[in-house]
Design a protein around this motif. Structure first.
Motif, short mmCIF file in Angstrom:
data_model
loop_
_atom_site.label_atom_id
_atom_site.label_comp_id
_atom_site.label_asym_id
_atom_site.label_seq_id
_atom_site.Cartn_x
_atom_site.Cartn_y
_atom_site.Cartn_z
N ARG A 92 -1.33 5.99 7.46
CA ARG A 92 -1.53 5.59 6.07
C ARG A 92 -2.26 4.25 6.06
O ARG A 92 -1.91 3.33 6.79
CB ARG A 92 -0.19 5.46 5.35
CG ARG A 92 -0.36 5.06 3.91
CD ARG A 92 0.94 5.14 3.15
NE ARG A 92 0.66 4.87 1.77
CZ ARG A 92 1.28 3.93 1.07
NH1 ARG A 92 2.23 3.23 1.61
NH2 ARG A 92 0.95 3.73 -0.18
N SER A 143 2.12 7.05 10.58
CA SER A 143 1.68 7.95 9.51
C SER A 143 0.18 7.95 9.27
O SER A 143 -0.32 8.76 8.50
CB SER A 143 2.38 7.58 8.20
OG SER A 143 1.94 6.31 7.76
N SER A 194 -1.14 2.18 9.31
CA SER A 194 0.20 2.33 9.86
C SER A 194 0.14 3.29 11.04
O SER A 194 -0.47 4.36 10.95
CB SER A 194 1.13 2.88 8.77
OG SER A 194 2.36 3.27 9.33
#
Length: 191
Positions: A180, A178, A175
């Protein structure tokens, strides 16, 4: 007197404290702390096997595992939750401890890294479908944490390496805002 001033020795360097040993469980005398989990509660069965309530990465997702038999649970029937909250886990552990008559087994040995990598590869492979790439979540491994005994960081690194080694079964997606990482079991090939 003059020589006494120069004969002083410097104070010895402070000794670094040694690693803190976990306190033994008063029930069994064991000091086992499985890697990657936090044991929240221990319950005794009727013949003194231990039922653990533990959590892994998320402190609100609890799991129950009996070290006597092979009982494990991580889900609830409560509407709105697909995991055990602490009070549900405590109730499940108490209920199991009151009925289990399994003889205590040895504490599970920590498997070697190759064995855990094979568990992960099998888990990813069985998550594949013919419809689309299937997102897999590390939380689904929480019931197996006592078996694999690895931290979340270790599991993430192993999954990323699996995606590099076998991109036909696993892909990752990062992502932007973020950083992530999400994991996707690749769709099975169409025949």
């Amino acid at each position: 007197m003059f020589l006494a001033l120069f004969s002083r020795r410097p104070a010895p360097a402070p000794v670094a404290p040694s690693a803190v040993e976990p306190e033994p469980w008063f029930e069994t005398g064991e000091t086992w702390t499985p890697e990657g989990v936090t044991v929240v509660e221990r319950h005794w069965t009727q013949v003194h096997a231990v039922v653990l309530v533990y959590t892994a990465a998320q402190g609100y997702r609890h799991n129950v595992a009996c070290l006597g038999c092979h009982f494990r649970t991580s889900a609830t029937r409560r509407v709105g939750y697909d995991w055990l909250q602490l009070e549900d886990a405590t109730a499940a552990a108490t209920e199991h401890a009151n009925t289990c008559r399994a003889i205590p087994r040895d504490i599970p040995a920590r498997p070697d890294d190759d064995t855990v990598r094979e568990h992960l590869r099998t888990w990813v492979t069985t998550s594949r479908t013919r419809v689309a790439d299937e997102q897999i979540h590390l939380e689904k491994l929480d019931p197996l944490r006592l078996t694999i005994q690895r931290t979340t960081d270790w599991l993430e690194a192993a999954l990323q390496q699996l995606a590099v080694d076998q991109p036909e079964i696993l892909r990752t997606e990062t992502s932007e805002p973020s950083d992530r990482v999400s994991y996707y079991a690749r769709r099975l090939p169409q025949d």
